[in-house]
Design an enzyme around this catalytic site. Structure first.
Site, PDB file in Angstrom:
ATOM      1  N   GLY A   1       0.829  -1.192   0.000  1.00 43.38           N
ATOM      2  CA  GLY A   1       0.000   0.000   0.000  1.00 43.38           C
ATOM      3  C   GLY A   1       0.861   1.239   0.000  1.00 43.38           C
ATOM      4  N   SER A   2       0.264   2.406   0.340  1.00 44.89           N
ATOM      5  CA  SER A   2       1.046   3.645   0.412  1.00 44.89           C
ATOM      6  C   SER A   2       0.128   4.850   0.521  1.00 44.89           C
ATOM      7  CB  SER A   2       1.935   3.845  -0.825  1.00 44.89           C
ATOM      8  OG  SER A   2       2.822   2.775  -0.996  1.00 44.89           O
ATOM      9  N   ASN A   3       0.707   5.974   0.940  1.00 49.04           N
ATOM     10  CA  ASN A   3       0.079   7.287   0.824  1.00 49.04           C
ATOM     11  C   ASN A   3       0.977   8.150  -0.053  1.00 49.04           C
ATOM     12  OD1 ASN A   3      -1.841   6.562   2.879  1.00 49.04           O
ATOM     13  ND2 ASN A   3      -0.319   7.123   4.426  1.00 49.04           N
TER      14      ASN A   3
ATOM     15  N   ASN B   1      -4.299   4.314  -2.189  1.00 46.62           N
ATOM     16  CA  ASN B   1      -4.572   2.973  -2.728  1.00 46.62           C
ATOM     17  C   ASN B   1      -6.012   2.725  -3.142  1.00 46.62           C
ATOM     18  OD1 ASN B   1      -2.377   2.126  -0.185  1.00 46.62           O
ATOM     19  ND2 ASN B   1      -1.775   2.106  -2.327  1.00 46.62           N
TER      20      ASN B   1
ATOM     21  N   ARG C   1      -8.558   5.033   5.509  1.00 50.48           N
ATOM     22  CA  ARG C   1      -7.252   5.682   5.327  1.00 50.48           C
ATOM     23  C   ARG C   1      -7.329   6.754   4.245  1.00 50.48           C
ATOM     24  NH1 ARG C   1      -2.687   3.917   2.407  1.00 50.48           N
ATOM     25  NH2 ARG C   1      -3.585   1.832   2.190  1.00 50.48           N
TER      26      ARG C   1
END
Length: 632
Positions: free
Chosen positions: A81-83, A350, A379
Site C-alpha cells: 500500500g502507500s500514501n 490505494n 485511510r
C-alpha cells in the site's frame, strides 16, 4: 558486475552471518537479474496466483502438493500500500511543489527499499530509493521534480474461461477451432542433495492455465481457465524510471509514464519546482473496456465482479483490444486511463483514481481501473480530511499553507479516523457497564492516536479488528455526493450495542491473555527488534484510519512491524534545487553487524527526519565525500 565483485572482495567470511555458508550466496547472471525484474513487475498483479498455475493438471491426472503446509488454492496476500500527496503552488508556503511520499512496504525480505544517490555527470542526477536489484532511483527526486508511488487499484491481469475440445482436455476451442495447450516441464533444484522437484505447466494463447476449484476455476473435461498478465515480460519499467529521474517537470514525468506504459502496478504522484502537481494512474493494464466486460462475461463473471475480470476465452473477439501506439499489443492506451494535474493538490492512498481530489471527482472509466463512485477506505478518507484541515487552518498547526514542517507533522500525526468516528458513542455505550468498566476507563483516557505514549491504543485496535466488518455499523450510509464524510454515525443502539459490548469484553480478555495492560503505552506494545534493543514504533493498521501504517505480527509481550511505512520523504524546492527530508524506517542495512542496522529505526521512532544533501556543495558541507573506487 557490482554484486559479483562484492562477493569476490569480501570473500566467504565477509558475508553477513545469516547468509554465510548458504548455497544460494553465489555470483549472479543477467538471467538472474531479468528473472528478479520479472518477479518485481508481477509483485502486485498475478504473482500471488503462481501456486494456482503450478497446481493445474488435466482432469484425471495427479500432481504432488506444492510444499507441506501450503494451501495451493489460496492466493497469497501481497498487501502492499502507500500514501502519496502532491501539493501545488496554490497551497504551498513557498509557491513551489511539495510531495509527501509514504510507501507501505515489507520491512523484511527482497522488497525492502534501500537509499541511493546516483549521478551520471551531464546525464542523470537523482536521489531516493530502489528495491533490491534496482540499479536506479524508482522513488525520489532530482533538481526539478519529486515523485512517489502508491499501489494502484487497477487490475493488471484477466482470467479467460475456456471451452475445451471434447476429444482432449488439453486442447481448447477458439471461434470453434481447436488449439493445443503448450506443455512445459519445470525442474527446480533442491538444496542438500535432495532430488529436484518437477512440475508440468500448461499454457494457452492467453497465458497459463490456473486451477482453483474453490473460486470456481476447476479444470474439467469441458472447461478450464487461463491467466493473462499485462506485466508478463515487462522490461520497459527501467526505461520509464530513467526518464522520470531525468524529468524537469511533471509534464515530462507524465510523458514518460504514458509513452512507455512501463509502470507495472503503481500510481505516480509528482510535483515540480514550478508548483504543478500530478496524479497519473497509468500502468500496464489490459485494454478491456466496460463494454467488453459486459459483452464478454460468463455466468461466473458476475460472481467474481469486483474481484477480477473474467472473459469468455472461446471467442477471439473477447481478447484484449489492440490500440494504435501502445508499446505492446493489448495494453490500454494512456488516454483511456486516469490523469489529473492540479495546482492545489492530488492524493492517493490505494483507492482508485476516482477521488484524488474531492473537488473534481474523475470521470468513471473501465472497471478494470478500479471501483468508482463507491465507498473509500478509512485511510483514504483520513488523508483527505487532514489535507482539508491543513488548508482550512483547523488542524492546530500555524497558518493554512503546506510546508515541510506541516507535512511531516501530518504524516506522523498517527490519528485514527476510526476512533474519531466511534470512540465517543462507544464510551457512552459502555459507561456504567460493570463487566467492561476497566476497558471503558482505559479508552476514556486514550488520546485517540497511535503515538508512542498513547495509552489504551492497543485495546482499541484489538476491539476494532473484531467489529469493523459488522453489518449496520453506520447510521448514515455511503453517499457519492459526500464520499469523504460517509459512511458515518456509529450505531450503538439495540442488538448492535450488545455486539459492541461483547467485542469490547473480548478485546479486554485478549489483552489479559497476552499479559498486556488495558492502558498499555503503545510504544511498549509495538516495537522493532534490533539486536538486543526493542525500539518503540508509532503508527498502526490502515484499517483504523491511520495514515502512518504499521502491520505487525504478535510476539511475546507485544507486536513487531512486518510491513508499513518505509521510505518516508518530504520534498520541496528552493531556487537552486530540492529541499528534502526523509527517513528509511527499518534502516539501510539488514546486517546486524552494520552501524546502519538500526540507526534510522531509532530516528523513525523519535520522528526525527534526516535532511538530505543533494548538490555537490551540500554533500561537502555535510561531511562528504569519502570515495571508494571500483572497477570491473
Amino acid at each position: 558486475a557490482g554484486y559479483n565483485k562484492l562477493l569476490r572482495d569480501i570473500g566467504p567470511a565477509g558475508v553477513p552471518g545469516e547468509c554465510r555458508g548458504k548455497g544460494w550466496v553465489r555470483p549472479i547472471t543477467l538471467d538472474d537479474m531479468l528473472r528478479l525484474n520479472e518477479k518485481q513487475m508481477l509483485l502486485a498483479s498475478s504473482l500471488a496466483l503462481a501456486p494456482l498455475v503450478v497446481h493445474a493438471v488435466p482432469p484425471g491426472a495427479t500432481q504432488a502438493a506444492l510444499v507441506p503446509g501450503e494451501d495451493p488454492l489460496r492466493p497469497r496476500d501481497v498487501g502492499f500500500g502507500s500514501n502519496g500527496w502532491a501539493f501545488g503552488k496554490e497551497v504551498t508556503a513557498n509557491g513551489r511543489g511539495l510531495v509527501v511520499g509514504n510507501p507501505h512496504f515489507p520491512w523484511n525480505g527482497p522488497s525492502r527499499f534501500y537509499e541511493m544517490h546516483l549521478t551520471l555527470p551531464g546525464q542523470y542526477d537523482a536521489m531516493g530509493v530502489g528495491i533490491a536489484g534496482a540499479p536506479i532511483v524508482t522513488l525520489g527526486f532530482n533538481k526539478d521534480v519529486a515523485w512517489t508511488h502508491t499501489v494502484t487499484a487497477a487490475q493488471h491481469f484477466t482470467v479467460f474461461q475456456l471451452k475445451l475440445d471434447p476429444a482432449d482436455p488439453t486442447k481448447y476451442l477458439v471461434d470453434g477451432k481447436s488449439e493445443a495447450m503448450r506443455r512445459q516441464v519445470i525442474s527446480v533444484p533442491m538444496p542438500d542433495g535432495a532430488p529436484p522437484v518437477q512440475r508440468t505447466t500448461y499454457a494457452t494463447r492467453y497465458g497459463p492455465i490456473v486451477y482453483n476449484p474453490l473460486a470456481g476455476f476447476g479444470w474439467t473435461k469441458t472447461q478450464a481457465y487461463a491467466l493473462r498478465d499485462a506485466n508478463h515480460n515487462n522490461q520497459r519499467a527501467l526505461e520509464t524510471w530513467v526518464a522520470i529521474g531525468q524529468a524537469r517537470s511533471v509534464g515530462e514525468v507524465r510523458a514518460a509514464v504514458e509513452r512507455t506504459l512501463g509502470i507495472p502496478w503503481v500510481n505516480t504522484i509528482a510535483v515540480d519546482r514550478a508548483g504543478n502537481a500530478l496524479h497519473a494512474d497509468v500502468t500496464a493494464v489490459p485494454n478491456v473496456s466496460a463494454d467488453k466486460v459486459r459483452a464478454c462475461g460468463t455466468p461466473l463473471s458476475a460472481v467474481l465482479k469486483g474481484k477480477l475480470i473474467l472473459l469468455d476465452g472461446s471467442r477471439s473477439a473477447c481478447d484484449w483490444d489492440r490500440a494504435a501506439g501502445t508499446p505492446v499489443a493489448g495494453l490500454m492506451p494512456a488516454g483511456d486511463q486516469a490523469v489529473l494535474e492540479r495546482r492545489d493538490y492530488v492524493a492517493n492512498s490505494n483507492d482508485s483514481y476516482w477521488l484524488s481530489n474531492p473537488k473534481v471527482p474523475a470521470v468513471v472509466r473501465s472497471p478494470i481501473l478500479g471501483a468508482a463512485e463507491s465507498e473509500r477506505t478509512l485511510r483514504t478518507r483520513s488523508g483527505l480530511i487532514e489535507i482539508d484541515r491543513r488548508l482550512s487552518g483547523t488542524d492546530g498547526l500555524p497558518g493554512t499553507k503546506v510546508d515541510p514542517a506541516a507535512a511531516e507533522a501530518m504524516a506522523f500525526a498517527n490519528k485514527s479516523l476510526a476512533a474519531e468516528l466511534a470512540i465517543d458513542p462507544l464510551l457512552a455505550l459502555c459507561r456504567g457497564q460493570e463487566d467492561v468498566a476497566a476497558a471503558c476507563a482505559a479508552l476514556g483516557g486514550w488520546d485517540r492516536r497511535f503515538n508512542l505514549d498513547s495509552r489504551g491504543a492497543y485495546l482499541f485496535a484489538t476491539f476494532w479488528e473484531g467489529v469493523r466488518s459488522l453489518p449496520g455499523l453506520w447510521a448514515v450510509p455511503f453517499d457519492k455526493a459526500d464520499p469523504v464524510h460517509t459512511p458515518r454515525d456509529f450505531v450503538t443502539s439495540g442488538a448492535q450495542g450488545t455486539k459492541l459490548l461483547a467485542a469490547l469484553k473480548a478485546a479486554a480478555a485478549t489483552l489479559a491473555k497476552q499479559g498486556i495492560a488495558l492502558d498499555a503505552r503503545w510504544g511498549d506494545v509495538q516495537f522493532a527488534v534490533r539486536g538486543q534493543d526493542h525500539i518503540p514504533i508509532h503508527g498502526a493498521s490502515g484499517q483504523l484510519g491511520v495514515l502512518n501504517v504499521q502491520q505487525s505480527d504478535a510476539v511475546p509481550g507485544g507486536i513487531v512491524p512486518k510491513h508499513g511505512s518505509s521510505y518516508v520523504q518530504i520534498v520541496t524546492f528552493d531556487t537552486v534545487g530540492p529541499v528534502a527530508d526523509a527517513l528509511l524506517s527499518y534502516s539501510q542495512s539488514t546486517d546486524p553487524a552494520s552501524p546502519y542496522f538500526g540507526d534510522q529505526t531509532r530516528a523513525f521512532s523519535a520522528k526525527r527526519f534526516h535532511h538530505l544533501p543533494f548538490s555537490e556543495a551540500q554533500i561537502l558541507a555535510d561531511g562528504g565525500r569519502k570515495s571508494v573506487r571500483i572497477s570491473e
